[in-house]
Design a protein around this motif. Structure first.
Motif, PDB file in Angstrom:
ATOM      1  N   SER A   1       0.844  -1.219   0.000  1.00  0.00           N
ATOM      2  CA  SER A   1       0.000   0.000   0.000  1.00  0.00           C
ATOM      3  C   SER A   1       0.864   1.247   0.000  1.00  0.00           C
ATOM      4  O   SER A   1       0.560   2.226  -0.698  1.00  0.00           O
ATOM      5  CB  SER A   1      -0.867   0.052   1.265  1.00  0.00           C
ATOM      6  OG  SER A   1      -1.789  -0.956   1.217  1.00  0.00           O
ATOM      7  N   ALA A   2       1.948   1.216   0.781  1.00  0.00           N
ATOM      8  CA  ALA A   2       2.842   2.391   0.845  1.00  0.00           C
ATOM      9  C   ALA A   2       3.469   2.647  -0.522  1.00  0.00           C
ATOM     10  O   ALA A   2       3.532   3.797  -0.980  1.00  0.00           O
ATOM     11  CB  ALA A   2       3.917   2.168   1.910  1.00  0.00           C
TER      12      ALA A   2
ATOM     13  N   LEU B   1      11.089  -2.032   0.056  1.00  0.00           N
ATOM     14  CA  LEU B   1      10.201  -2.406  -1.059  1.00  0.00           C
ATOM     15  C   LEU B   1      10.079  -1.247  -2.054  1.00  0.00           C
ATOM     16  O   LEU B   1      10.037  -1.462  -3.261  1.00  0.00           O
ATOM     17  CB  LEU B   1       8.823  -2.844  -0.545  1.00  0.00           C
ATOM     18  CG  LEU B   1       7.940  -3.477  -1.628  1.00  0.00           C
ATOM     19  CD1 LEU B   1       8.557  -4.756  -2.199  1.00  0.00           C
ATOM     20  CD2 LEU B   1       6.542  -3.780  -1.104  1.00  0.00           C
ATOM     21  N   LEU B   2      10.081  -0.024  -1.529  1.00  0.00           N
ATOM     22  CA  LEU B   2       9.997   1.142  -2.425  1.00  0.00           C
ATOM     23  C   LEU B   2      11.244   1.211  -3.324  1.00  0.00           C
ATOM     24  O   LEU B   2      11.139   1.454  -4.536  1.00  0.00           O
ATOM     25  CB  LEU B   2       9.851   2.426  -1.600  1.00  0.00           C
ATOM     26  CG  LEU B   2       9.650   3.702  -2.407  1.00  0.00           C
ATOM     27  CD1 LEU B   2       8.374   3.640  -3.254  1.00  0.00           C
ATOM     28  CD2 LEU B   2       9.603   4.922  -1.489  1.00  0.00           C
TER      29      LEU B   2
ATOM     30  N   THR C   1       4.288   3.262   8.785  1.00  0.00           N
ATOM     31  CA  THR C   1       4.503   2.866   7.384  1.00  0.00           C
ATOM     32  C   THR C   1       3.788   3.846   6.456  1.00  0.00           C
ATOM     33  O   THR C   1       4.387   4.413   5.536  1.00  0.00           O
ATOM     34  CB  THR C   1       3.940   1.439   7.159  1.00  0.00           C
ATOM     35  OG1 THR C   1       4.472   0.564   8.159  1.00  0.00           O
ATOM     36  CG2 THR C   1       4.287   0.912   5.772  1.00  0.00           C
ATOM     37  N   SER C   2       2.492   4.075   6.724  1.00  0.00           N
ATOM     38  CA  SER C   2       1.710   4.948   5.829  1.00  0.00           C
ATOM     39  C   SER C   2       2.146   6.398   5.987  1.00  0.00           C
ATOM     40  O   SER C   2       2.199   7.151   5.006  1.00  0.00           O
ATOM     41  CB  SER C   2       0.212   4.784   6.095  1.00  0.00           C
ATOM     42  OG  SER C   2      -0.068   5.063   7.446  1.00  0.00           O
TER      43      SER C   2
ATOM     44  N   VAL D   1       3.024   6.020  -3.051  1.00  0.00           N
ATOM     45  CA  VAL D   1       4.128   6.843  -3.577  1.00  0.00           C
ATOM     46  C   VAL D   1       4.128   6.824  -5.107  1.00  0.00           C
ATOM     47  O   VAL D   1       4.305   7.865  -5.746  1.00  0.00           O
ATOM     48  CB  VAL D   1       5.483   6.354  -3.001  1.00  0.00           C
ATOM     49  CG1 VAL D   1       6.643   7.090  -3.659  1.00  0.00           C
ATOM     50  CG2 VAL D   1       5.524   6.514  -1.491  1.00  0.00           C
ATOM     51  N   PHE D   2       3.892   5.660  -5.701  1.00  0.00           N
ATOM     52  CA  PHE D   2       3.878   5.577  -7.170  1.00  0.00           C
ATOM     53  C   PHE D   2       2.775   6.481  -7.752  1.00  0.00           C
ATOM     54  O   PHE D   2       2.966   7.140  -8.754  1.00  0.00           O
ATOM     55  CB  PHE D   2       3.666   4.128  -7.637  1.00  0.00           C
ATOM     56  CG  PHE D   2       4.946   3.335  -7.774  1.00  0.00           C
ATOM     57  CD1 PHE D   2       6.032   3.563  -6.948  1.00  0.00           C
ATOM     58  CD2 PHE D   2       5.076   2.349  -8.743  1.00  0.00           C
ATOM     59  CE1 PHE D   2       7.211   2.838  -7.071  1.00  0.00           C
ATOM     60  CE2 PHE D   2       6.246   1.623  -8.890  1.00  0.00           C
ATOM     61  CZ  PHE D   2       7.316   1.864  -8.047  1.00  0.00           C
ATOM     62  N   ARG D   3       1.612   6.492  -7.081  1.00  0.00           N
ATOM     63  CA  ARG D   3       0.508   7.354  -7.559  1.00  0.00           C
ATOM     64  C   ARG D   3       0.931   8.815  -7.512  1.00  0.00           C
ATOM     65  O   ARG D   3       0.734   9.568  -8.471  1.00  0.00           O
ATOM     66  CB  ARG D   3      -0.741   7.151  -6.685  1.00  0.00           C
ATOM     67  CG  ARG D   3      -1.714   6.105  -7.239  1.00  0.00           C
ATOM     68  CD  ARG D   3      -3.086   6.215  -6.562  1.00  0.00           C
ATOM     69  NE  ARG D   3      -3.025   6.110  -5.116  1.00  0.00           N
ATOM     70  CZ  ARG D   3      -3.054   4.953  -4.449  1.00  0.00           C
ATOM     71  NH1 ARG D   3      -3.164   3.805  -5.085  1.00  0.00           N
ATOM     72  NH2 ARG D   3      -2.983   4.939  -3.126  1.00  0.00           N
ATOM     73  N   ALA D   4       1.561   9.206  -6.389  1.00  0.00           N
ATOM     74  CA  ALA D   4       1.976  10.613  -6.242  1.00  0.00           C
ATOM     75  C   ALA D   4       3.036  10.983  -7.272  1.00  0.00           C
ATOM     76  O   ALA D   4       3.141  12.142  -7.671  1.00  0.00           O
ATOM     77  CB  ALA D   4       2.498  10.850  -4.824  1.00  0.00           C
TER      78      ALA D   4
END
Ligand code: NAD
Length: 333
Positions: free
Chosen positions: A19-20, A277-278, A320-321, A24-27
Motif C-alpha cells: 500500500s505504501a 520495497l519502495l 509505514t503509511s 508513492v507511485f501514484r503521487a
C-alpha cells in the motif's frame, strides 16, 4: 501507456508495504497497470498450492513483477514460496545493491556495492533427507551452467555500469568439488573481461573484509547460501533490512523484492519501514525505462530521511503509511 506489472501483496506486513509503494507511485504519476497474482501463506490457508500455476504463467506472460515478502509455512515438507517462485521462473540472478542513504547513520560511509547471488541452486535445491534415524543429509547442487550464468551476469553488469572490480566469493578450500567448480568457472569467465579487475575471496574472509575495507569492493558474485548471508550482512551495513532492496532476473522475466522477510510480528501495526520495497520498486522503474520517475521517488525518499522522518528501525516514530505520505509531500513540493 501504463506498464503492466504483476503484483504479489505477500504475507505478514507485505500488504501494508505494498500500500505504501502504491501511494508513492501514484503521487509520482507512474502509470502502472497492476495485475494481482496470488502466492504464499494465504494460498496454503485457502487450500491452494503455495505458488499456483496461474501465478507462474501470468508472471511469465507479463514478464515483470513486484513481490512483497512471503512467509514460509513451518512444518514438515513445507517449501518456501520464494524459492519456489525463483526456481519455477528460473530467476537465476539475485541482484542486491547496498549503498549509503543520506540521513541513515551507519559507520560505513560511502558504501556502494552490488551483490550478485546465484538464486536457484546450492543447498536451496531442497534435497534433504534423514540418512539414518539420527543423521540428516542436505544436498548442495552446483552446476557449471548455473555458475556461468550468474558470473557472466555480474561481469556484464560491471561493464555496462562502469564498475571496475568483480570479486568471486566461495569456500573452495573446504568444498573442493562444488565450490571448486564455481571458482574454476569464475577464473575462466574473468579472462573474457580483461577490462574488469577480478579476484576471489573465501566467504568468511569476505565477511570480515566487508566490515573493515568496504570501500575497495564494487561487485561481488557468489553462490546462493553465501549470497543470502552476505547480503543480509551488507543490508545491516546499509542501515538494516528495512532499507535494502533487491531484484531477481531470469532470461525472460524479472521480479523485484526487498531483501527482508514478512516481519510477521508487526503484521497490521503500520510500523515497518517501506523503504526496502519502495527502492525495489524504483529498481523496477529503471528496468522499465522510467528513469525520471525513479530519480523523482529516490530524491523524495532521501529528502524525507534527511528531514528526520523515519520508521522505528531507523530510530524514528513514523508509521509505514505516514512515511509514505511524507515522501508524497516531497514529491508534490
Ligand atoms: P524478517 O526479514 O521478516 O525479519 C527479520 C528482522 O528484521 C525482524 O526483527 C523484523 O521485524 C525486521 N524487519 C524485517 N523487515 C523490516 C522492515 N521492512 N522494517 C523494519 N524492520 C523489518 O526475517 P525472519 O523473521 O527470519 O522471517 C520471517 C518470515 O519471512 C519467514 O517465514 C521467512 O521464511 C520469510 N522470508 C521471506 C523472504 C522473502 O519473501 N523474500 C525473505 C526472508 C524471509
Amino acid at each position: 501507456m501504463a506498464h503492466k506489472v504483476c503484483l504479489i501483496r505477500g504475507d505478514g506486513t507485505g500488504p501494508e508495504l505494498v500500500s505504501a509503494v502504491e501511494t508513492v507511485f501514484r503521487a509520482a504519476n507512474v502509470a502502472i497497470d497492476w495485475v494481482e497474482v496470488e502466492a504464499g501463506l494465504a494460498c496454503v490457508e485457502a487450500g491452494k498450492p503455495i505458488v499456483p500455476d496461474e501465478t507462474i504463467e501470468k508472471i511469465r506472460e507479463v514478464g515483470i513483477g513486484l513481490k512483497a515478502p512471503m512467509t514460509t509455512p513451518i512444518g514438515k515438507g513445507s517449501v518456501s514460496p520464494n524459492v519456489t517462485l525463483r526456481k519455477r521462473l528460473d530467476l537465476y540472478a539475485c541482484v542486491r545493491p547496498v549503498f549509503s542513504l543520506p540521513g541513515v547513520e551507519t559507520p560505513f560511509k560511502n558504501l556502494d556495492i552490488v551483490i550478485f547471488r546465484e538464486n536457484t541452486e546450492d543447498l536451496y535445491a531442497q534435497i534433504e533427507y534423514m540418512a539414518t534415524e539420527t543423521v540428516a543429509h542436505s544436498v548442495k547442487v552446483i552446476s557449471e551452467s548455473g555458475c556461468e550464468k550468474i558470473i557472466r551476469a555480474a561481469f556484464e553488469y560491471a561493464r555496462k555500469n562502469g564498475r571496475k572490480k568483480v570479486v568471486g566469493v566461495h569456500k573452495a578450500n573446504i568444498m573442493k568439488v562444488a565450490d571448486g567448480l564455481f571458482l574454476r568457472t569464475f577464473k575462466r569467465i574473468s579472462e573474457e573481461y580483461p577490462d574488469i579487475e577480478s579476484w576471489d575471496n573465501i566467504v568468511d574472509n569476505q565477511c570480515m573484509q566487508l566490515v573493515t575495507k568496504w570501500s575497495i569492493y564494487d561487485v561481488l558474485v557468489t553462490l546462493n547460501l553465501y549470497g543470502d548471508i552476505v547480503s543480509d550482512l551488507a543490508a545491516g551495513m546499509m542501515g538494516g533490512l528495512g532499507v535494502a532492496p533487491g531484484a531477481n532476473f531470469g532470461t525472460n522475466c524479472a521480479v523485484f523484492e526487498a531483501v527482508h522477510g514478512s516481519a510477521p510480528k508487526y503484521t497490521g501495526m503500520n510500523k515497518v519501514n517501506p523503504t526496502a520495497l519502495l527502492l525495489s520498486g524504483t529498481l523496477m522503474l529503471d528496468h522499465l525505462g522510467e528513469t525520471k520517475a525513479r530519480a523523482d521517488i529516490e530524491g523524495a525518499l532521501k529528502a524525507t530521511l534527511m528531514k528526520g522522518v523515519k520508521t522505528y528501525d531507523l530510530g524514528g516514530s513514523a508509521t509505514t503509511s505516514g512515511f509514505a505520505e511524507a515522501i508524497c509531500s516531497e514529491l508534490k513540493g
